[in-house]
Design an enzyme around this catalytic site. Structure first.
Site, mmCIF file in Angstrom:
data_model
loop_
_atom_site.group_PDB
_atom_site.id
_atom_site.type_symbol
_atom_site.label_atom_id
_atom_site.label_comp_id
_atom_site.label_asym_id
_atom_site.label_seq_id
_atom_site.Cartn_x
_atom_site.Cartn_y
_atom_site.Cartn_z
ATOM 1 N N ASP A 183 -1.803 5.685 2.118
ATOM 2 C CA ASP A 183 -2.806 4.799 2.712
ATOM 3 C C ASP A 183 -2.562 4.608 4.199
ATOM 4 O O ASP A 183 -3.373 3.984 4.885
ATOM 5 C CB ASP A 183 -2.761 3.409 2.047
ATOM 6 C CG ASP A 183 -3.031 3.490 0.567
ATOM 7 O OD1 ASP A 183 -3.686 4.457 0.152
ATOM 8 O OD2 ASP A 183 -2.578 2.607 -0.165
ATOM 9 N N LYS A 226 -8.295 4.204 7.633
ATOM 10 C CA LYS A 226 -8.855 5.568 7.687
ATOM 11 C C LYS A 226 -10.377 5.548 7.781
ATOM 12 O O LYS A 226 -11.063 6.415 7.210
ATOM 13 C CB LYS A 226 -8.389 6.400 6.482
ATOM 14 C CG LYS A 226 -6.870 6.449 6.370
ATOM 15 C CD LYS A 226 -6.374 7.596 5.534
ATOM 16 C CE LYS A 226 -4.854 7.550 5.448
ATOM 17 N NZ LYS A 226 -4.264 8.612 4.666
ATOM 18 N N GLY A 243 0.894 -1.148 0.000
ATOM 19 C CA GLY A 243 0.000 0.000 0.000
ATOM 20 C C GLY A 243 0.928 1.191 0.000
ATOM 21 O O GLY A 243 2.105 1.056 0.293
ATOM 22 N N GLY A 280 34.278 -0.245 -39.903
ATOM 23 C CA GLY A 280 35.359 0.488 -40.570
ATOM 24 C C GLY A 280 36.726 0.258 -39.957
ATOM 25 O O GLY A 280 37.725 0.806 -40.419
ATOM 26 N N SER A 293 29.882 -7.143 -33.465
ATOM 27 C CA SER A 293 29.593 -7.839 -32.187
ATOM 28 C C SER A 293 29.961 -6.966 -30.976
ATOM 29 O O SER A 293 30.921 -7.247 -30.272
ATOM 30 C CB SER A 293 30.281 -9.200 -32.118
ATOM 31 O OG SER A 293 31.605 -9.161 -32.562
ATOM 32 N N LEU A 344 34.901 -1.801 -34.253
ATOM 33 C CA LEU A 344 33.979 -0.813 -34.803
ATOM 34 C C LEU A 344 33.799 -1.008 -36.309
ATOM 35 O O LEU A 344 34.660 -1.599 -36.972
ATOM 36 C CB LEU A 344 34.518 0.598 -34.541
ATOM 37 C CG LEU A 344 34.546 1.058 -33.081
ATOM 38 C CD1 LEU A 344 35.283 2.392 -32.984
ATOM 39 C CD2 LEU A 344 33.138 1.174 -32.528
#
Lengths: 627, 298
Positions: A30, A160, A26, A464, A535, A462
């Site tokens: 609450d 409550k 809760g 290239g 990869s 990378l």
């Protein structure tokens, strides 16, 4: 009776008290913390100095007066500052009848993982509702998660009540509303109690105003509810934690009984494998006993010399646990890092760790509406239904039958973080029916014909950096030396086998998984495989590595700086990515994780492709890959 | 259905076995107090008839009660366990003294830094501690397997979720796990278990006439001649005992006539103060324990 005897009798009784583990859920609004604080206060669990601190701190948070019970529970400094409960906090109190462990969990949707964590060890859940607001989306979410984690006894605490004039009709409407929802999701036992945590009504003491309520107070319920331990009625299940071997004469298997009862003389089977024996001795610490029940930590010796290792399960031979490596499961993602199909994880189930992959996400469940939606990944706090495959068959039970045999955690192989959890719904029949085709001409025979040791040269780097260029040169030289090779190249594979895949993280993972599987088949065929893919993720490269034998995977980092690669830009891709015409491009808006320990690290910024190729050939010769 | 003590015992043994099985080089921190005594007893049970597959280690601040050190050495002899005693020699050279430097500096140098030194020196990747969640608010959220970075830091916001009875003990080089088998025990559980199992504890827990001085609202025991009396202070003999044990200049005694185990448990049941009240270290500032723990304190 003397005072000393009286004290001794009181303490004897305390030693035999029972224990109940609770979950409270809760939101702060609450009055959850207030309720637990009230429970601690009215049951006399708070010491004087704790009360004094509470009174002092309450003057700051509640200048109008009164005790701010929430201060007792929000532990971490950050939480105190933000005024919310973020993590799971554990509280302890006891009454004359029982001792209680309370897992207090946060209410917001972004803390689903914390709630699941708290629920995993709880036997009873307290679900708080604000009487003024009635059932909220949040209430339904909590009920769903409580049910998912297998808690069978739920208290709907309608708090409550003082704010709605202690009105019976308000309470009855909320109670009936919830009963209908509980029936829909299958929650078995629900009790609704009208309380006012602030005033203390029906928490520990009976309400003076709500005389129309004739059920138990919250504490009365908690002191009397009977919760059956999981699996107490099933056959024996003892997942072995460790083997105890002080000398040649004793070999004991230590673990906690996950289900059933162990008895001396009982016939048992060790799963997986089904080797059988009988229980010779049961030790509870240094004491030998005839029998031990569910929940006990024991050491068991067997009559026969069967070899049992950590992770295996000693079971009643008359009712053995099923064994499988493919399952349909409920999964919860618990980390910023999403759970993705195809990515290699570790799974810890019982006392065993196995490699695992999510093979398919069937759907994601909206925890607020219970709607099913399609998903390619599970993000933090997502709950989904998935198929998962383990790299070994394991003994198990469905989660509904036994939490300790059907619940597992998912661990990331790189960060070692616990990134999710799973609960077995059912095994997939498929696993029972797929058997490896055994072959007569094997990998060794095929390789011998070719006078080479098969392997994968896994180029990563990378776009290239020169992976394909170098790989092509290496293949050319190997061919010239009369070797049998095959080059798997990123672009070529994506035009065929993987043309259904894009460039999202999920698809990249799947792309590499397929490439690794193909590479493995070629290695099996005795070939030297060259694979040239960006990869970018360590996890996938590790997956490929683990699919092969130790010396069959040669990771080659073709290392060129981003500046060099952008400068070369042979396919014009960097230009496109910078213009935003290409998304998920490695190095631009998708990360590249460089290898930590590659077999070969090539400096492609400064060395020419020809000389890099030479170094690879030299490596293969030195390591005797080429006869 | 198992009772409270049986369930706690089983859970702790499970945790101890799990840590020993998953981690390469564990050590059990032995602080000589009641919690450590229970933890050690559980470790003996967990591996019986074998010995626990790890040594014990005491980080000695050189300010422990003399009776604690005697008890430690006697237990070590009786049970024949491997005991490593580590003292932060840098702190000794600097003459760190809780009276001069205050509890915060003393604890940091002699305890926290001393512990880190010892863990690094022997390369332990797991350390068992007897802390309980009910002792202090920030402990209430600590995991049973609590991850520490290579420089021993605790990150309360980034803890591994812990579900069912599954504990993730995977670490990389240099990282470690603090393991708390008694996480779910309360002070009452500890005493009831000591009673049930006849576990020996340091005599300081039992009331006796002892030389004490009133200081800062607490009774301080004059354990050796390093205690310097302030003007107006005088040492008197009173019936006192200790609810927790640590460095004697930092540990307050309570007045009591409880001489037997049953009497001290009974006194605790009717008493209205929590056990850490006698620990001067916790009261430095709000949240002080959480900060110390982040820096590597147990």
């Amino acid at each position: 009776m003397s005072t000393a005897t009286q004290i001794a009798a009181t303490l004897d009784a305390l030693q035999h008290k029972g224990l109940l583990r609770l979950l409270t859920c809760g939101s702060v609004d609450d009055g959850k913390s207030t309720l637990i604080g009230r429970l601690l206060h009215d049951s006399g669990a708070l010491a004087d100095d704790q009360l004094a601190t509470l009174e002092k701190e309450s003057r700051r948070t509640m200048p109008q007066g009164g005790l701010d019970f929430s201060l007792l529970l929000d532990g971490l400094e950050a939480e105190r500052e933000q005024g919310i409960t973020i993590d799971v906090a554990y509280r302890y109190f006891n009454t004359a009848k029982r001792t209680f462990i309370v897992a207090d969990t946060p209410g917001h949707e972004q803390y689903t993982r914390n709630m699941i964590t708290g629920a995993s060890s709880a036997e009873v859940a307290l679900l708080l509702v604000d009487a003024r607001k009635g059932l909220l989306t949040q209430t339904r979410r909590h009920a769903f998660l409580v049910n998912l984690t297998g808690i069978k006894d739920v208290v709907l605490v309608v708090n409550k009540m003082d704010m709605v004039g202690h009105d019976q009709a308000v309470f009855a409407a909320i109670r009936d509303n919830f009963a209908a929802y509980a029936a829909e999701i299958g929650l078995p036992r629900v009790l609704a109690i009208p309380v006012s945590a602030l005033g203390g009504d029906n928490v520990v003491n009976r309400s003076a105003t709500m005389t129309w309520y004739d059920g138990p107070t919250l504490l009365e319920y908690l002191e009397s509810v009977q919760v059956a331990p999981y699996g107490a009625a099933s056959g024996l299940r003892l997942p072995v934690q460790t083997v105890i071997r002080p000398n040649q004469d004793f070999r004991g298997y230590a673990g906690t009984i996950a289900a059933g009862v162990a008895r001396v003389g009982m016939s048992v089977a060790v799963e997986p494998g089904g080797r059988t024996s009988r229980i010779k001795q049961i030790l509870l610490g240094d004491r030998a006993v005839d029998a031990a029940e569910t929940g006990r930590a024991v050491t068991i010796a067997l009559e026969d010399e069967v070899d049992v290792s950590r992770g295996e399960v000693i079971a009643d031979s008359q009712s053995r646990p099923p064994v499988s490596d493919q399952f349909t499961v409920h999964m919860v993602a618990m980390s910023e890092q999403a759970l993705m199909p195809g990515r290699p994880y570790l799974v810890q189930i019982g006392t065993r760790q196995v490699g695992a992959q999510i093979t398919h996400i069937k759907h994601k469940i909206n925890v607020n509406t219970l709607e099913h939606t399609a998903a390619k990944r599970l993000e933090l706090n997502d709950v989904g239904v998935c198929n998962i495959g383990f790299d070994r068959a394991v003994p198990f039970e469905t989660y509904a039958d036994n939490r300790n045999m059907g619940g597992f955690i998912v661990i990331d192989r790189i960060s070692n973080q616990t990134v999710g959890c799973g609960m077995i719904v059912h095994p997939l029949r498929r696993a029972d029916n797929i058997h490896w085709q055994s072959v007569i001409v094997d990998k060794g025979a095929r390789a011998a014909l070719k006078h080479q040791k098969p392997c994968v040269l896994w180029f990563t780097g990378l776009s290239g950096a020169g992976k394909s260029t170098v790989a092509n040169l290496v293949e050319k030289r190997l061919a010239a030396m009369g070797r049998h090779t095959y080059l798997l190249d990123g672009d070529n594979i994506r035009h065929g086998l993987n043309r259904d895949l894009g460039f999202t993280d999920e698809d990249r993972v799947e792309n590499i998984r397929r490439v690794a599987e193909v590479a493995k088949l070629f290695v099996d065929a005795g070939m030297i495989v060259l694979s040239a893919f960006i990869s970018p993720f360590r996890a996938e490269r590790r997956l490929a590595r683990e699919m092969l034998a130790e010396d069959e995977f040669i990771e080659i980092h073709v290392d060129a700086s981003l500046e060099t690669c952008q400068g070369r830009d042979p396919k014009g891709l960097y230009a496109k990515a910078r213009q935003g015409k290409l998304v998920h491009f490695t190095g631009i808006d998708s990360p590249y994780e460089p290898p930590e320990h590659p077999e070969l690290h090539l400096d492609a910024d400064h060395e020419l492709a020809e000389s890099l190729a030479d170094r690879i050939i030299q490596y293969l010769v030195e390591r005797k890959y080429l006869e | 259905m198992l009772g409270n003590l049986d369930r706690l015992e089983a859970e702790s043994i499970h945790i101890i076995r799990e840590a020993a099985a998953q981690l390469g080089k564990p050590v059990m921190l032995y602080s000589i107090g009641k919690d450590s005594s229970v933890m050690l007893h559980l470790a003996m049970k967990a591996f019986y008839p074998a010995r626990p597959p790890f040594p014990l280690m005491h980080v000695d601040t050189t300010w422990k009660f003399r009776e604690m050190i005697e008890f430690r050495d006697q237990r070590a002899r009786e049970m024949g366990f491997d005991l490593i005693v580590h003292v932060n020699q840098d702190g000794v050279r600097q003459g760190i003294n809780p009276f001069v430097h205050g509890s915060a500096v003393h604890t940091d140098v002699m305890k926290t830094q001393g512990l880190k030194q010892a863990l690094d020196k022997y390369g332990f990747d797991a350390a068992f501690g007897g802390a309980r969640r009910d002792e202090e608010k920030s402990r209430a959220k600590e995991r049973v397997f609590s991850f520490r970075s290579a420089n021993h830091r605790w990150d309360p916001k980034n803890q591994r979720p812990e579900l069912w009875n599954l504990y993730n003990g995977r670490v990389s080089q240099g990282e470690s796990i603090r393991v708390f088998p008694l996480s779910n025990w309360t002070e009452l559980d500890v005493w009831l278990y000591i009673r049930r199992e006849n576990i020996p504890v340091v005599p300081l827990y039992f009331a006796a006439p002892r030389p004490v001085v009133q200081r800062g609202g607490a009774w301080l025991m004059a354990d050796d001649d390093r205690l310097q009396l302030a003007p107006g202070e005088r040492i008197e003999e009173r019936w006192v005992r200790f609810r927790t044990l640590g460095c004697w200049p930092l540990t307050g005694a309570v007045e009591s006539r409880a001489e037997t185990l049953d009497e001290i448990i009974h006194e605790m049941l009717v008493s209205r103060s929590s056990e850490r009240q006698g620990r001067l270290i916790d009261h430095d500032q709000a949240g002080s324990m959480e900060r110390k723990k982040q820096e590597g304190y147990f």
